[in-house]
Design an enzyme around this catalytic site. Structure first.
Site, PDB file in Angstrom:
ATOM      1  N   CYS A 150       4.905   7.231   2.987  1.00 22.46           N
ATOM      2  CA  CYS A 150       5.681   8.443   3.295  1.00 22.46           C
ATOM      3  C   CYS A 150       5.832   9.334   2.063  1.00 22.46           C
ATOM      4  CB  CYS A 150       7.038   8.064   3.876  1.00 22.46           C
ATOM      5  SG  CYS A 150       7.984   6.867   2.904  1.00 22.46           S
ATOM      6  N   TYR A 151       6.277   8.762   0.954  1.00 21.97           N
ATOM      7  CA  TYR A 151       6.402   9.560  -0.265  1.00 21.97           C
ATOM      8  C   TYR A 151       5.053  10.139  -0.701  1.00 21.97           C
ATOM      9  CZ  TYR A 151      11.242   8.076  -1.394  1.00 21.97           C
ATOM     10  OH  TYR A 151      12.598   7.865  -1.395  1.00 21.97           O
TER      11      TYR A 151
END
Length: 346
Positions: A150-151
């Site tokens: 996600c990051y």
């Protein structure tokens, strides 16, 4: 109709996969895998699926289950898929892995940052990194798909055009990130208790977060040279969302209009990346529940830096939505099928 199976269907990313695939016109879920809830009704684990999903959770025998489906999603902890993946499985079903097992090409880097031995490094070279906006053509023919973190998804898409075009010095890059608590998964952890998170914000994984080498590797491809950066994530008291603010020194004088045209060059035809208007900073609320990533930049002439910003839903574009987007590409379907979701507001 694509037959899909989900291992880890009872985690947050797995649950989001179920929600998205239930609305997909060309896919059906054949089984729900969960080591923790074998033989338990899925709707008893997620009550929002009451009278929607009638199936029970099954075990995680990948070889047996691969015989029943076209694609397997593994929303599992690091090391799970690597310990079980075989040529037999890949010959029967395509695999989209939401863990980090095949994202990093250097096995030594993976083992250093994740602290575990990689059990099937022979498949790393074959695995395609599933950031659709950058690797679209490679994704189409993949058997094994490494769904990005996600990051890294939000960070890479927010910074990529500036790095790719040599607008910034990547050696000066600093990424400040903030995420809602669902990014930590559904498991019970003291640090994620309501009283620990509410009315609080904290940095974690400072200088050693596991997503750092993934971001560095992807931006290194864009820069054409190794990239080393500072990445600092923070936990904020909200359910969903990631906000990225990145800083780097400019290598040339540039106006906002010039910087925006550069971003438009890469994202103008991208369904799920929205380049905002001048002076508008991305907000997580504007993308919640959707597969969109909102990005924008500010040229800070005073400090000679470019400030790059991005916001997205960590469970959708940061996990399950991107996995469905990858599935669509792998099976020759319209890329946005099942993902035509307007963001929720408020």
């Amino acid at each position: 109709m694509i037959k899909a199976g989900i291992i880890g269907a009872t985690g947050y990313a797995g649950g989001e996969l179920v929600r998205l695939l239930m609305g997909h016109k060309e896919a059906e879920i054949k089984w729900y895998g969960s080591r923790s809830y074998i033989d338990k009704k899925y709707a008893d684990v997620y009550r929002n699926m009451f009278e929607i999903v009638e199936d029970v959770c099954r075990d995680d025998n990948l070889e047996k289950l691969a015989e029943e489906v076209d694609v397997i999603f593994t929303a599992t902890p690091q090391g799970f898929l690597a310990s079980l993946l075989s040529e037999k499985i890949l010959s029967q079903a395509r695999v989209i892995d939401l863990s980090a097992d095949y994202r990093i090409k250097d096995v030594a880097v993976y083992e250093k940052w994740y602290g575990i031995e990689h059990k099937s490094p022979q498949f790393i070279k074959e695995a395609v990194y599933g950031l659709c906006e950058i690797n679209r053509e490679q994704i189409k023919g993949a058997r094994l798909l490494a769904n990005p973190g996600c990051y890294p998804t939000c960070s890479t898409l927010s910074v990529y055009p500036a790095v790719k075009e040599g607008l910034i010095d990547p050696a000066t890059l600093i990424i400040d990130a903030k995420s809602g608590t669902s990014g930590a998964g559904r498991g019970a952890k003291v640090d994620n208790l309501y009283c620990e998170v509410n009315e609080n914000i904290k940095a974690y994984g400072v200088a050693n977060h596991r997503h750092t080498p993934e971001i560095e590797e992807q931006l290194g491809y864009a820069a054409g040279q190794p990239v080393t950066l500072n990445f600092t994530p923070h936990l904020v008291p909200m359910n969903r969302g990631i906000l990225i603010t990145a800083y780097a020194s400019l290598k040339k004088d540039v106006t906002y209009a010039e910087a925006k045209s550069l971003y438009q060059k890469y994202y103008e035809k991208e369904k799920f990346v929205r380049v905002l208007d001048e002076g508008v900073c991305p907000q997580t609320k504007w993308v919640e529940g959707s597969n969109y990533v909102d990005v924008n930049v500010v040229v800070d002439a005073r400090t000679n830096r470019l400030i790059m910003m991005g916001a997205m839903d960590n469970l959708v574009k940061g996990a399950a939505g991107q996995a469905v987007q990858n599935m669509n590409l792998m099976f020759g379907l319209p890329e946005s099928m099942g993902l035509e979701l307007a963001p929720m507001f408020p």
